[in-house]
Design an enzyme around this catalytic site. Sequence first.
Site: not given
Ligand code: GAR
Length: 219
Positions: A12, A65, A91-92, A109, A174
């Site tokens: 998170g 799903r 999840r998709i 992503h 991000e």
């Molecule tokens: C992040 O790096 C996000 O971009 C990735 O999961 C991580 C979550 O981190 N998402 C994906 O790969 C989706 N395809 P967080 O729980 O610390 O925000």
Amino acid sequence: MLKIGVLVSGGGTNLQSIIDSIEDKRLDASIAVVISDNPDAYAIERARSHSIRTEVLPRGGFAAREAYDLALSALLKGHGVELVVMAGFMRILSRPMLEAFPMRIMNIHPALLPSFPGLNVQKKALEFGVKFSGCTVHFVDEGLDNGPIIIQAVVPVKDNDTVEDLGKRILAEEHRIYPQAIQLFSEGRLRVEGRRVFVKGGAEADSALENPVATIFGG
Ligand code: GAR
């Protein structure tokens, strides 16, 4: 004020950056609910410590799903959510969610899409030998990491990077661009035409990046 619902599965840190942006008044939105498919996600603790409502909806109780996504969309609607923000929600999404929130679901992503969709993408980028990677905020459609791109940020891949080094560099970006994308949505500044997303009043970048920067032609 725009009501968002944040979907999480893990640590998170993106949720935290959204919470911080709201508290610092850089993001004009409120988090109506945080929903996790994983009861052990640390993201739930983060939400609770800021008095944000949380729900846990484990995948286990649903055969298909679509049934899960129907329950998820009902939960989000029940909390008055207008924009769904996937923040590490692994999840998709299927038709019931996409129909309930058309062009109203965002995902982040950790790669420059359409390169490296899916999982473990920081490792894949390193192994492939790209000189730049980064992250992408996009609207969600039925494909995997596929919908119209809203913002991307680029980071260099350094020669001695480990997967963790590159991941951290990407994650910092991000945390910067996800709140920005949500703020643009909340200001009504995103216009989607086919695959392309235009930002009203957005500035254009017109310079090139080069990596590594080698001195070849004198100087
Ligand atoms: C992040 O790096 C996000 O971009 C990735 O999961 C991580 C979550 O981190 N998402 C994906 O790969 C989706 N395809 P967080 O729980 O610390 O925000």
